[in-house]
Design an enzyme around this catalytic site. Structure first.
Site, PDB file in Angstrom:
ATOM      1  N   SER A 128       0.837  -1.245   0.056  1.00 36.63           N
ATOM      2  CA  SER A 128      -0.020  -0.094  -0.013  1.00 36.63           C
ATOM      3  C   SER A 128       0.819   1.191   0.194  1.00 36.63           C
ATOM      4  CB  SER A 128      -0.796  -0.137   1.121  1.00 36.63           C
ATOM      5  OG  SER A 128      -1.898  -1.141   1.109  1.00 36.63           O
ATOM      6  N   HIS A 179       0.676   4.514   4.534  1.00 30.54           N
ATOM      7  CA  HIS A 179      -0.032   5.190   3.257  1.00 30.54           C
ATOM      8  C   HIS A 179       0.286   6.828   3.172  1.00 30.54           C
ATOM      9  CE1 HIS A 179      -3.663   2.280   3.093  1.00 30.54           C
ATOM     10  NE2 HIS A 179      -2.562   1.759   3.102  1.00 30.54           N
TER      11      HIS A 179
END
Length: 255
Positions: A128, A179
């Site tokens: 991610s 993230h």
């Protein structure tokens, strides 16, 4: 930029070998670790996961290896689908080496942020952070390199990023720092990787392949040969494979 128009998986893999290889690695590791549960799979998982305690002991490779590992099939599917959607345009624009530098650079920055700000007993895996690094480059183009991205793609990536950031904060078991800092890492690396880059064109790779075919002798009967796979099946083969993997993951929970 984000609508895939390749006519087959083979063509996609020829045009975007780095993205294809990364996706294959994701699923091979899932098969070994989560589905087949081979002994070597447990070793790969234990040695590749970003355990902050072991990173603090000097096992810095975990900052990188954790970006190709995933917790389960859905985790691998979601990140792989995102990579297939957003990776090809950048791979063509940047080239293989710069794309790898961007992808793993952003992933490492995300992992490093988790190491610095999370406790020593914290552990994480997933691509991610690297995926958000791709978002960072696209947003940099939207803000500073408008000639490299069309208006429609700019609006699409902005909306998708906003939704992804919202989901980051409301979904459980999400590495928020990976993230956010993966995105920041991609944004920071963007000026380096975007030097002398041309806008994305879906025809560039195809034209190169067609030119290389000029030296091949034409077979007038080539179109009369029977196709072993129907056009409809070939068109949807990617989704069939993803569906099959999802079923494998579902059945693996019961056996």
């Amino acid at each position: 930029m984000f609508i895939r128009n390749e006519r087959s998986i083979k063509e996609f893999m020829q045009n975007y070998p780095v993205v294809s290889t990364l996706v294959i690695i994701h699923f091979i590791l899932w098969l070994i670790i989560d589905f087949l549960r081979l002994p070597i799979g447990f070793y790969i998982w234990n040695m590749g996961t970003a355990y902050n305690f072991f990173i603090a002991q000097g096992e810095y490779w975990r900052l990188l290896t954790s970006t190709i590992l995933h917790a389960d099939l859905m985790h691998a599917l979601f990140n792989s689908f995102s990579l297939v959607l957003f990776g090809p345009a950048l791979e063509q624009m940047l080239g293989k080496l710069k794309f790898l530098f961007l992808y793993f650079g952003a992933g490492i920055i995300g992992s490093l942020a988790s190491f610095i700000f999370e406790p020593l007993n914290y552990a994480s895996v997933g691509a991610s952070g690297a995926i958000f690094g791709l978002f960072g480059v696209y947003i940099f183009m939207v803000m500073n390199r408008k000639h490299l991205i069309d208006q429609g793609s700019a609006k699409m990536i902005s909306v998708i990023l906003a939704i992804s950031l919202i989901m980051t904060f409301i979904q459980p078991n999400i590495n928020i720092l990976a993230h956010l800092f993966g995105f920041i890492g991609g944004f920071i690396l963007a000026p380096l990787v975007l030097r002398n880059v041309r806008p994305y064109s879906p025809w560039n790779v195809r034209q190169h392949r067609y030119h290389s075919d000029e030296d091949i002798q034409f077979d007038p009967n080539r179109w009369k040969k029977k196709r072993r796979i129907s056009p409809k099946l070939r068109k949807n083969i990617f989704w069939i494979i993803l569906g099959f993997l999802a079923l494998l993951g579902l059945f693996s929970r019961f056996f």
